[in-house]
Design a protein around this motif. Structure first.
Motif, PDB file in Angstrom:
ATOM      1  N   GLU A  42      73.266  25.999  25.274  1.00  0.00           N
ATOM      2  CA  GLU A  42      72.959  27.344  25.735  1.00  0.00           C
ATOM      3  C   GLU A  42      72.864  28.301  24.556  1.00  0.00           C
ATOM      4  O   GLU A  42      71.983  29.165  24.494  1.00  0.00           O
ATOM      5  N   ASN A  43      73.775  28.141  23.596  1.00  0.00           N
ATOM      6  CA  ASN A  43      73.755  28.997  22.411  1.00  0.00           C
ATOM      7  C   ASN A  43      72.515  28.713  21.562  1.00  0.00           C
ATOM      8  O   ASN A  43      71.907  29.635  21.012  1.00  0.00           O
ATOM      9  N   ALA A  44      72.117  27.450  21.455  1.00  0.00           N
ATOM     10  CA  ALA A  44      70.908  27.103  20.707  1.00  0.00           C
ATOM     11  C   ALA A  44      69.688  27.757  21.339  1.00  0.00           C
ATOM     12  O   ALA A  44      68.849  28.338  20.637  1.00  0.00           O
ATOM     13  N   VAL A  45      69.581  27.693  22.652  1.00  0.00           N
ATOM     14  CA  VAL A  45      68.456  28.321  23.354  1.00  0.00           C
ATOM     15  C   VAL A  45      68.440  29.819  23.080  1.00  0.00           C
ATOM     16  O   VAL A  45      67.383  30.411  22.820  1.00  0.00           O
ATOM     17  N   ARG A  46      69.595  30.436  23.103  1.00  0.00           N
ATOM     18  CA  ARG A  46      69.691  31.875  22.817  1.00  0.00           C
ATOM     19  C   ARG A  46      69.151  32.176  21.416  1.00  0.00           C
ATOM     20  O   ARG A  46      68.363  33.111  21.231  1.00  0.00           O
ATOM     21  N   LEU A  47      69.529  31.354  20.425  1.00  0.00           N
ATOM     22  CA  LEU A  47      69.054  31.577  19.059  1.00  0.00           C
ATOM     23  C   LEU A  47      67.543  31.388  18.951  1.00  0.00           C
ATOM     24  O   LEU A  47      66.858  32.158  18.269  1.00  0.00           O
ATOM     25  N   PHE A  48      67.001  30.377  19.617  1.00  0.00           N
ATOM     26  CA  PHE A  48      65.548  30.168  19.604  1.00  0.00           C
ATOM     27  C   PHE A  48      64.819  31.353  20.230  1.00  0.00           C
ATOM     28  O   PHE A  48      63.767  31.769  19.749  1.00  0.00           O
ATOM     29  N   ARG A  49      65.360  31.889  21.301  1.00  0.00           N
ATOM     30  CA  ARG A  49      64.693  33.008  21.970  1.00  0.00           C
ATOM     31  C   ARG A  49      64.745  34.284  21.136  1.00  0.00           C
ATOM     32  O   ARG A  49      63.814  35.089  21.172  1.00  0.00           O
ATOM     33  N   ILE A  50      65.803  34.468  20.380  1.00  0.00           N
ATOM     34  CA  ILE A  50      65.940  35.646  19.522  1.00  0.00           C
ATOM     35  C   ILE A  50      65.043  35.535  18.289  1.00  0.00           C
ATOM     36  O   ILE A  50      64.528  36.535  17.799  1.00  0.00           O
ATOM     37  N   HIS A  51      64.836  34.324  17.787  1.00  0.00           N
ATOM     38  CA  HIS A  51      64.142  34.098  16.515  1.00  0.00           C
ATOM     39  C   HIS A  51      62.884  33.248  16.730  1.00  0.00           C
ATOM     40  O   HIS A  51      62.935  32.022  16.659  1.00  0.00           O
ATOM     41  N   PRO A  52      61.742  33.880  16.969  1.00  0.00           N
ATOM     42  CA  PRO A  52      60.526  33.136  17.290  1.00  0.00           C
ATOM     43  C   PRO A  52      59.977  32.261  16.157  1.00  0.00           C
ATOM     44  O   PRO A  52      59.193  31.360  16.406  1.00  0.00           O
ATOM     45  N   ARG A  53      60.382  32.490  14.908  1.00  0.00           N
ATOM     46  CA  ARG A  53      59.926  31.640  13.793  1.00  0.00           C
ATOM     47  C   ARG A  53      60.772  30.382  13.652  1.00  0.00           C
ATOM     48  O   ARG A  53      60.434  29.484  12.886  1.00  0.00           O
ATOM     49  N   LEU A  54      61.868  30.302  14.395  1.00  0.00           N
ATOM     50  CA  LEU A  54      62.775  29.162  14.307  1.00  0.00           C
ATOM     51  C   LEU A  54      62.126  27.936  14.939  1.00  0.00           C
ATOM     52  O   LEU A  54      61.817  27.926  16.122  1.00  0.00           O
ATOM     53  N   GLY A  55      61.884  26.909  14.131  1.00  0.00           N
ATOM     54  CA  GLY A  55      61.273  25.679  14.621  1.00  0.00           C
ATOM     55  C   GLY A  55      62.290  24.607  14.927  1.00  0.00           C
ATOM     56  O   GLY A  55      62.098  23.783  15.809  1.00  0.00           O
ATOM     57  N   LEU A  56      63.401  24.610  14.161  1.00  0.00           N
ATOM     58  CA  LEU A  56      64.419  23.581  14.340  1.00  0.00           C
ATOM     59  C   LEU A  56      65.782  24.166  14.042  1.00  0.00           C
ATOM     60  O   LEU A  56      65.932  24.947  13.101  1.00  0.00           O
ATOM     61  N   LEU A  57      66.743  23.806  14.854  1.00  0.00           N
ATOM     62  CA  LEU A  57      68.123  24.220  14.651  1.00  0.00           C
ATOM     63  C   LEU A  57      68.969  22.966  14.493  1.00  0.00           C
ATOM     64  O   LEU A  57      68.998  22.111  15.384  1.00  0.00           O
ATOM     65  N   ALA A  58      69.603  22.835  13.343  1.00  0.00           N
ATOM     66  CA  ALA A  58      70.457  21.681  13.053  1.00  0.00           C
ATOM     67  C   ALA A  58      71.907  22.060  13.323  1.00  0.00           C
ATOM     68  O   ALA A  58      72.420  23.004  12.733  1.00  0.00           O
ATOM     69  N   GLY A  59      72.538  21.336  14.215  1.00  0.00           N
ATOM     70  CA  GLY A  59      73.932  21.600  14.526  1.00  0.00           C
ATOM     71  C   GLY A  59      74.858  20.937  13.536  1.00  0.00           C
ATOM     72  O   GLY A  59      74.461  20.072  12.754  1.00  0.00           O
ATOM     73  N   GLN A  60      76.097  21.351  13.564  1.00  0.00           N
ATOM     74  CA  GLN A  60      77.112  20.716  12.735  1.00  0.00           C
ATOM     75  C   GLN A  60      77.570  19.434  13.404  1.00  0.00           C
ATOM     76  O   GLN A  60      77.795  19.409  14.614  1.00  0.00           O
TER      77      GLN A  60
END
Length: 143
Positions: A42-60
């Motif tokens: 859910e937090n990842a989706v929130r970050l993608f929606r806030i940042h339209p240039r974000l193509g990939l989010l790598a978790g810890q």
């Protein structure tokens, strides 16, 4: 859940099949020995929606009962690529696929994982392809 059986082993490029079949704007990759912390997607989706240039989010990646930070995750967070103030976390040019979420449109734009590699190095090549196409990849401890 939908199980898709392929005729032959295509290695990491099998993830491309999942990306193509997905009907969501974001796709989380996983492995048989990985899991997500509660609320992380859910937090990842929130970050993608806030940042339209974000193509990939790598978790810890955290290991064992002690939840110690995996050395690859620690190294990614320390890469000398910078942390722009308008995007979450440090820039990365690599990731662990079992702990990543990709913007489906970005993955499809670059052709996803390259089938020639099968395994080993496929994440770095995908991250480089994303960067070359104008997408940014970040790691963020907040998800």
């Amino acid at each position: 859940m939908r199980v898709v059986r392929l005729d032959h082993n295509v290695g990491a490029a099998a993830r491309n099949v999942g990306v193509e079949l997905a009907r969501t704007p974001f796709v989380a990759f996983a492995a048989d020995d990985s899991y997500r912390a509660p609320g992380s997607l859910e937090n990842a989706v929130r970050l993608f929606r806030i940042h339209p240039r974000l193509g990939l989010l790598a978790g810890q990646v955290r290991v064992g009962r002690e939840q110690r930070l995996d050395p690859v995750s620690a190294a990614m967070a320390e890469q000398p690529l910078g942390t722009p103030p308008d995007l979450p976390g440090p820039t990365v040019l690599g990731f662990l696929a079992c702990a990543a979420v990709v913007r489906r449109r970005a993955s499809r734009q670059i052709g996803g994982f390259q089938p020639e590699l099968q395994v080993y190095g496929e994440e770095a090549l995908l991250a480089l392809d994303l960067a070359a196409s104008g997408w940014v990849s970040r790691t963020s401890p907040s998800w």
